[in-house]
Scaffold this active site. Structure first.
Site, PDB file in Angstrom:
ATOM      1  N   GLY A 116     -17.418 -13.916   9.665  1.00 33.27           N
ATOM      2  CA  GLY A 116     -17.622 -13.042   8.986  1.00 33.27           C
ATOM      3  C   GLY A 116     -18.651 -12.445   8.629  1.00 33.27           C
ATOM      4  O   GLY A 116     -19.233 -13.349   8.435  1.00 33.27           O
ATOM      5  N   CYS A 117     -19.277 -11.185   8.847  1.00 29.75           N
ATOM      6  CA  CYS A 117     -20.228 -10.962   7.894  1.00 29.75           C
ATOM      7  C   CYS A 117     -20.671 -11.245   6.797  1.00 29.75           C
ATOM      8  O   CYS A 117     -21.902 -12.589   6.307  1.00 29.75           O
ATOM      9  CB  CYS A 117     -20.635  -9.655   8.355  1.00 29.75           C
ATOM     10  SG  CYS A 117     -20.012  -8.431   7.614  1.00 29.75           S
TER      11      CYS A 117
END
Length: 322
Positions: A116-117
């Site tokens: 995930g970012c």
């Protein structure tokens, strides 16, 4: 050698479109196309998945799991950009810079979970400190982060870009108020923490870019260290990495270095359009701040996915990303 066949399941989403865009000009891959009317047809999707050498899943979690179940071809390798498999030990975690073991597992993986970012920006800072015995696993971590609105999906992008939009969108907006953000499990597990951090993200009125910050109290650390010591540990951990760079250390109690283009401020959108990530360490003898900044659509999503594909294909990891 013939081109690898690639299928993007969910290519109409923000991440899928960016992955597709990053493939332009590449002659070593061939994109399997799916008709618009068949995008949600399981039989047609299954045919595309099993005809591919590599399939990207750019889907909500439930749909991503359904797509994995459609795979019957043992030679099809999957890269999942959803949250569905990031803490599953049967999947490689797609952050090769974390250690040689992470990279080696990605190389041979049949299935890789793209990080995930926010998690990428968090883990890259925490991992070296925990591995060095500086941050205890039970440290009460707090994380602040700002992101461009592209990370919130197509609906949010449309809201931000429509004329006559709500004035509320002009200001940074804090969210995930119940402390149940979907990135929290991987932030804890991949970092090696005993507990999930307090996570305080903001969505802001710019398209893409992200800055993730972790404050540290030196009195709570397992070793007596200075900001310079922390900088040396983090810089050493990512020395020689193609896409990750630790910016020069300014000095104890000094502002982040002007030579890095900061001038006392850290802008979140500086690396937009790249797959690069910059790490910044600053503070004083009592309180230290760690920040990572990168493109939430680059190293935080599609760029990371393509980087993992390159590693799995055995080609230079910056192919199509330079």
């Amino acid at each position: 050698m013939s081109a690898y066949k690639i299928f993007i399941d969910g290519q109409e989403g923000t991440t899928g479109l960016k992955i597709y865009e990053r493939f332009k000009g590449r002659t070593d891959i061939e994109i399997i196309q799916i008709e618009e009317a068949e995008r949600k047809n399981p039989a047609v999707r299954a045919e595309c998945i099993n005809a591919s050498d590599f399939t990207f899943l750019c889907l909500p979690d439930t749909a991503a799991k359904e797509s994995v179940a459609l795979r019957t071809n043992p030679k099809t390798r999957i890269l999942d950009a959803s949250t569905a498999h990031r803490t599953n030990p049967e999947w490689a975690y797609g952050f090769p810079e974390l250690s040689p073991e992470f990279r080696k597992r990605i190389e041979g993986a049949r299935q890789t979970a793209v990080p995930g970012c926010y998690a990428s920006g968090f883990i890259v800072l925490c991992c070296p400190l925990i591995q060095a015995g500086i941050m205890p696993a039970d440290y009460p971590v707090v994380c602040h982060a700002v992101s461009g609105y592209s990370g919130a999906g197509k609906k949010a992008v449309a809201q931000y870009e429509e004329q006559g939009r709500s004035p509320d969108l002009d200001s940074p907006r804090q969210y995930a108020l119940t402390q149940r953000h979907k990135h929290l499990p991987e932030m804890r597990i991949i970092s090696g923490l005993d507990f999930e951090p307090v996570f305080n993200p903001y969505i802001c009125d710019f398209y893409c870019g992200m800055a993730v910050t972790i404050p540290l109290h030196t009195r709570l650390l397992d070793k007596k260290v200075s900001a310079k010591d922390i900088h040396e540990v983090i810089a050493s951990a990512y020395q020689g990495c193609r896409f990750i760079k630790c910016l020069p250390f300014a000095g104890e109690g000094e502002e982040p270095p002007d030579g890095a283009g900061l001038s006392g401020f850290i802008a979140a959108n500086t690396l937009a359009g790249t797959n690069n990530m910059e790490l910044i360490v600053y503070g004083n003898e009592e309180r230290i701040m760690l920040t990572s900044r990168f493109d939430n659509l680059g190293k935080g999503a599609s760029g990371a996915a393509v980087q993992c594909l390159n590693i799995m294909m055995g080609v230079p990891e910056d192919t199509g990303l330079a």
